[in-house]
Scaffold this motif. Structure first.
Motif, short mmCIF file in Angstrom:
data_model
loop_
_atom_site.label_atom_id
_atom_site.label_comp_id
_atom_site.label_asym_id
_atom_site.label_seq_id
_atom_site.Cartn_x
_atom_site.Cartn_y
_atom_site.Cartn_z
N ALA A 68 -14.96 -13.92 -15.15
CA ALA A 68 -16.12 -14.32 -15.95
C ALA A 68 -17.39 -14.22 -15.12
N GLU A 69 -18.48 -13.76 -15.75
CA GLU A 69 -19.78 -13.70 -15.10
C GLU A 69 -20.70 -14.69 -15.79
N PHE A 70 -20.94 -15.79 -15.08
CA PHE A 70 -21.73 -16.88 -15.65
C PHE A 70 -22.40 -17.63 -14.53
N ASP A 71 -23.70 -17.89 -14.70
CA ASP A 71 -24.49 -18.56 -13.67
C ASP A 71 -24.96 -19.91 -14.20
N PRO A 72 -24.40 -21.01 -13.68
CA PRO A 72 -24.88 -22.33 -14.11
C PRO A 72 -26.20 -22.66 -13.44
N LEU A 73 -27.21 -22.96 -14.23
CA LEU A 73 -28.54 -23.31 -13.73
C LEU A 73 -28.64 -24.83 -13.70
N MET A 74 -28.75 -25.39 -12.51
CA MET A 74 -28.58 -26.82 -12.34
C MET A 74 -29.88 -27.59 -12.55
N THR A 75 -29.71 -28.82 -12.99
CA THR A 75 -30.83 -29.74 -13.21
C THR A 75 -30.55 -31.06 -12.51
N LEU A 76 -31.61 -31.82 -12.28
CA LEU A 76 -31.50 -33.17 -11.74
C LEU A 76 -31.87 -34.19 -12.81
N TYR A 77 -31.17 -35.28 -12.80
CA TYR A 77 -31.39 -36.40 -13.72
C TYR A 77 -32.51 -37.27 -13.13
N LEU A 78 -33.62 -37.38 -13.84
CA LEU A 78 -34.77 -38.13 -13.36
C LEU A 78 -34.53 -39.63 -13.50
N THR A 79 -34.65 -40.36 -12.38
CA THR A 79 -34.57 -41.81 -12.41
C THR A 79 -35.84 -42.36 -11.75
N GLU A 80 -36.02 -43.65 -11.88
CA GLU A 80 -37.19 -44.28 -11.28
C GLU A 80 -37.07 -44.37 -9.76
N GLY A 81 -35.89 -43.96 -9.23
CA GLY A 81 -35.71 -43.90 -7.79
C GLY A 81 -35.61 -42.49 -7.24
N THR A 82 -35.87 -41.49 -8.07
CA THR A 82 -35.77 -40.10 -7.63
C THR A 82 -36.76 -39.83 -6.49
N ASP A 83 -36.28 -39.12 -5.47
CA ASP A 83 -37.08 -38.80 -4.29
C ASP A 83 -37.82 -37.48 -4.51
N PRO A 84 -39.14 -37.49 -4.54
CA PRO A 84 -39.89 -36.24 -4.75
C PRO A 84 -39.57 -35.17 -3.72
N ALA A 85 -39.32 -35.56 -2.48
CA ALA A 85 -39.02 -34.58 -1.43
C ALA A 85 -37.69 -33.91 -1.68
N VAL A 123 -43.05 -37.94 -8.75
CA VAL A 123 -42.12 -36.82 -8.90
C VAL A 123 -42.74 -35.75 -9.80
N LEU A 124 -43.32 -36.16 -10.90
CA LEU A 124 -43.89 -35.22 -11.85
C LEU A 124 -45.06 -34.45 -11.22
N GLU A 125 -45.83 -35.11 -10.39
CA GLU A 125 -46.95 -34.43 -9.75
C GLU A 125 -46.46 -33.38 -8.75
N VAL A 126 -45.38 -33.68 -8.03
CA VAL A 126 -44.79 -32.68 -7.14
C VAL A 126 -44.23 -31.51 -7.94
N MET A 127 -43.57 -31.81 -9.04
CA MET A 127 -43.04 -30.75 -9.90
C MET A 127 -44.15 -29.84 -10.41
N ALA A 128 -45.28 -30.43 -10.78
CA ALA A 128 -46.41 -29.63 -11.24
C ALA A 128 -46.91 -28.70 -10.14
N GLU A 129 -46.94 -29.20 -8.91
CA GLU A 129 -47.41 -28.40 -7.78
C GLU A 129 -46.50 -27.21 -7.50
N ILE A 130 -45.19 -27.40 -7.62
CA ILE A 130 -44.24 -26.35 -7.25
C ILE A 130 -43.78 -25.51 -8.44
N GLY A 131 -44.21 -25.87 -9.66
CA GLY A 131 -43.85 -25.10 -10.84
C GLY A 131 -42.47 -25.36 -11.39
N LEU A 132 -41.90 -26.52 -11.08
CA LEU A 132 -40.55 -26.86 -11.57
C LEU A 132 -40.66 -27.52 -12.93
N PRO A 133 -40.01 -26.97 -13.97
CA PRO A 133 -40.15 -27.53 -15.32
C PRO A 133 -39.50 -28.89 -15.48
#
Length: 346
Positions: A68-85, A123-133
């Protein structure tokens, strides 16, 4: 009349695979037709860190059928303790393609989600800077808000203020269900897109409730009035690049669906492409199916289009899909669109 269609191999921009026995049972259903999928992180415990995402990706790849040829595109679950770095490092490594916002308590396994959006602003501000949706489950969870109004209220209370506060943040409103969301996305100049599920193009709340409760049509966000379903159909078939497929295919064993407090989710991975071909043909938009399933999503996520192709053919006799997918945790019922499917993937 067209009876054959060749499109770039599609992607699923919102998919639940679960873990363990369920992952092994349902993954082949997606990998059969789709080249990639945005994988939802709401496991127990959730996929919060880059290490969690890497380990989960390894388990998905280990469960793939041979060849099978399949590429899982991973995501992170946002919590109030998520580390922006950690988020920035996961994105820089190529591992993580999005971060998922679940309002706490909004849906399955969302108890670790966000209660105060201001607490995740760094976290959202860092995501905006790096272009992460940011991918959003767009419902408020206030008990006084009617369940059929929670998406519209989310737009007013959360989404619009968030986009004004962090205007460079790229956002996907996932599994939209209302004309309100269609209008909001359509009015955006840039940086906003939406996924639409297969089942919300087919069912309205009557399918769920009239003549008896049908648990395999119960999902969150819940299906709405027919006027909203038709607005979703117009958006999906319009060719507007801001709308693309995210099935939200969500497997639950039948014993967890068919009970006094059944789980939310429709399992559509098996027959989605046949259903979509039927819908787009019915709406006179077969030539736009490729955009919705294969082109618009990669464009928003800034990824290349899949190099492979998928061939659909219309046949006289209806397709025969399995009613259930066997799983050691309990059989999973395949979504029934309520009409015969004549388009098959060959």
């Amino acid at each position: 009349m067209t009876d054959s269609l060749l499109i770039h191999r599609p992607d699923d921009w919102h998919l639940h695979l679960r873990d363990g026995a369920m992952l092994r049972a349902v993954l082949p259903e997606t990998a059969r037709h789709f080249g990639r999928a945005i994988i939802m992180p709401n496991l127990v415990p959730p996929v919060v860190t880059s290490a969690d995402a890497g380990a989960y990706r390894d388990r998905i790849l280990a469960a793939l059928p041979e060849g099978a040829e399949f590429d899982p595109l991973m995501t992170l679950y946002l919590t109030e303790g998520t580390d922006p770095a950690d988020v920035a490092a996961a994105h820089a490594s190529g591992l993580v393609k999005a971060v998922k916002l679940y309002p706490a308590g909004a849906t399955t396994n969302s108890d670790s989600g966000v209660r105060d959006i201001d607490k995740v602003r760094p976290v959202l501000e860092v995501m905006a800077e790096i272009g992460l949706p940011l991918c959003t489950h767009g419902e408020v969870t206030d008990p006084e808000i009617d369940i059929f109004d929670r998406e519209a209220v989310f737009i007013d209370r959360v989404m619009d203020p968030l986009r004004r506060a962090v205007p460079e943040l790229r956002v996907v409103m996932e599994h939209i269900t209302t004309s309100d969301a269609v209008e909001y996305v359509s009015s955006a100049s840039a940086g906003l897109a939406a996924t639409i599920t297969t089942h919300h193009l087919v069912i309205n709340r009557n399918h769920l409730l009239v003549g008896g409760i049908r648990p395999h049509y119960y999902c969150l966000p819940v299906a709405k009035r027919e006027t909203h379903r038709l607005a979703l159909r117009r958006a999906a078939t319009s060719g507007d690049p801001r709308f693309f497929l995210g099935t939200d295919s969500a497997p639950h064993p039948d014993h967890a669906k068919e009970t006094g407090c059944g789980c939310a989710g429709c399992f559509t991975a098996t027959n989605t492409m046949s259903i979509l071909a039927h819908v787009f043909e019915e709406d006179g938009a077969l030539e736009r199916l490729e955009g919705f399933t294969s082109l618009n999503g990669p464009n928003f996520y800034r990824l290349p289009v899949n190099p492979g192709t998928l061939h659909l053919e219309k046949q006289a006799e209806p397709m025969s899909y399995p009613a259930k997918i066997a799983c050691d945790d309990g059989d999973v019922t395949v979504f029934d669109p309520g009409f015969p499917l004549h388009w098959r993937v060959i």
